[in-house]
Design a protein around this motif. Structure first.
Motif, PDB file in Angstrom:
ATOM      1  N   VAL A  35       0.845  -1.203   0.000  1.00 51.48           N
ATOM      2  CA  VAL A  35       0.000   0.000   0.000  1.00 51.48           C
ATOM      3  C   VAL A  35       0.877   1.248   0.000  1.00 51.48           C
ATOM      4  O   VAL A  35       0.612   2.199  -0.742  1.00 51.48           O
ATOM      5  N   GLU A  36       1.945   1.238   0.776  1.00 58.26           N
ATOM      6  CA  GLU A  36       2.862   2.378   0.794  1.00 58.26           C
ATOM      7  C   GLU A  36       3.506   2.591  -0.578  1.00 58.26           C
ATOM      8  O   GLU A  36       3.698   3.722  -1.015  1.00 58.26           O
ATOM      9  N   GLN A  37       3.838   1.514  -1.262  1.00 55.64           N
ATOM     10  CA  GLN A  37       4.407   1.628  -2.606  1.00 55.64           C
ATOM     11  C   GLN A  37       3.397   2.233  -3.576  1.00 55.64           C
ATOM     12  O   GLN A  37       3.750   3.049  -4.427  1.00 55.64           O
ATOM     13  N   LEU A  38       2.121   1.860  -3.427  1.00 53.99           N
ATOM     14  CA  LEU A  38       1.071   2.458  -4.261  1.00 53.99           C
ATOM     15  C   LEU A  38       0.945   3.953  -3.983  1.00 53.99           C
ATOM     16  O   LEU A  38       0.788   4.761  -4.905  1.00 53.99           O
ATOM     17  N   ILE A  39       1.021   4.322  -2.716  1.00 55.15           N
ATOM     18  CA  ILE A  39       0.945   5.736  -2.341  1.00 55.15           C
ATOM     19  C   ILE A  39       2.146   6.490  -2.912  1.00 55.15           C
ATOM     20  O   ILE A  39       1.986   7.582  -3.477  1.00 55.15           O
ATOM     21  N   ASP A  40       3.342   5.912  -2.779  1.00 59.05           N
ATOM     22  CA  ASP A  40       4.551   6.522  -3.365  1.00 59.05           C
ATOM     23  C   ASP A  40       4.351   6.809  -4.845  1.00 59.05           C
ATOM     24  O   ASP A  40       4.638   7.901  -5.330  1.00 59.05           O
ATOM     25  N   ARG A  41       3.863   5.791  -5.555  1.00 57.65           N
ATOM     26  CA  ARG A  41       3.662   5.910  -7.001  1.00 57.65           C
ATOM     27  C   ARG A  41       2.627   6.984  -7.312  1.00 57.65           C
ATOM     28  O   ARG A  41       2.805   7.797  -8.218  1.00 57.65           O
ATOM     29  N   ASP A  42       1.533   6.992  -6.549  1.00 62.60           N
ATOM     30  CA  ASP A  42       0.453   7.948  -6.786  1.00 62.60           C
ATOM     31  C   ASP A  42       0.906   9.382  -6.535  1.00 62.60           C
ATOM     32  O   ASP A  42       0.574  10.289  -7.290  1.00 62.60           O
ATOM     33  N   LEU A  43       1.659   9.589  -5.462  1.00 60.23           N
ATOM     34  CA  LEU A  43       2.100  10.932  -5.099  1.00 60.23           C
ATOM     35  C   LEU A  43       3.359  11.358  -5.843  1.00 60.23           C
ATOM     36  O   LEU A  43       3.711  12.541  -5.814  1.00 60.23           O
ATOM     37  N   GLY A  44       4.032  10.401  -6.482  1.00 54.26           N
ATOM     38  CA  GLY A  44       5.312  10.719  -7.107  1.00 54.26           C
ATOM     39  C   GLY A  44       6.303  11.187  -6.057  1.00 54.26           C
ATOM     40  O   GLY A  44       7.156  12.029  -6.297  1.00 54.26           O
ATOM     41  N   ASP A  45       6.162  10.627  -4.865  1.00 56.87           N
ATOM     42  CA  ASP A  45       6.934  11.041  -3.703  1.00 56.87           C
ATOM     43  C   ASP A  45       8.379  10.554  -3.792  1.00 56.87           C
ATOM     44  O   ASP A  45       8.638   9.428  -4.170  1.00 56.87           O
ATOM     45  N   HIS A  46       9.295  11.423  -3.405  1.00 56.97           N
ATOM     46  CA  HIS A  46      10.700  11.037  -3.375  1.00 56.97           C
ATOM     47  C   HIS A  46      11.112  10.636  -1.968  1.00 56.97           C
ATOM     48  O   HIS A  46      12.240  10.233  -1.745  1.00 56.97           O
ATOM     49  N   ARG A  47      10.214  10.771  -1.013  1.00 62.46           N
ATOM     50  CA  ARG A  47      10.474  10.306   0.355  1.00 62.46           C
ATOM     51  C   ARG A  47       9.788   8.965   0.493  1.00 62.46           C
ATOM     52  O   ARG A  47       8.591   8.853   0.292  1.00 62.46           O
TER      53      ARG A  47
END
Length: 118
Positions: A70-82
């Motif tokens: 789920v965290e990986q999906l959130i990373d991908r969705d937000l384009g987060d670098h953290r």
């Protein structure tokens, strides 16, 4: 035994994760992830399990592998670098390495299916 990092880095919050019967692990989650609908669903699950007045760190009652996914999906969705940090494994960043040797992992998250529909 892996080295444990004491606390979350700046801009993150510590979350304990683990389903019943599974050893709980500590992760540092970027603050920006807390407002994402997928993370909100995890918090709702935690509230149902532990109640609103739960003391101490945020505890998420799901399997660690599901939480990481789920965290990986959130990373991908937000384009987060953290990225998510595993505080119980020398503070290592958790990356999107798949467990099946082809770059992604398979996981069943029926609760979140509605989040991905058009």
């Amino acid at each position: 035994m892996p080295h444990r990092q004491q606390g979350a880095p700046k801009g993150c919050v510590t979350v304990r994760v683990g389903a019943e019967g599974e050893e709980q692990r500590r992760f540092a989650v970027p603050l920006g992830h807390l407002s994402h609908p997928l993370f909100a669903a995890l918090l709702e699950e935690a509230e149902r399990e532990y109640g609103f007045r739960h003391q101490g760190a945020i505890a998420i009652p799901c399997r660690v592998d599901r939480f990481v996914h789920v965290e990986q999906l959130i990373d991908r969705d937000l384009g987060d670098h953290r990225h998510l940090v595993d505080l119980d494994n020398c503070g290592a960043a958790v990356t999107a390495r798949g467990g099946h040797g082809h770059g992604h992992s398979h996981i069943n998250l029926p609760r979140f299916v509605g989040c991905f529909r058009d």
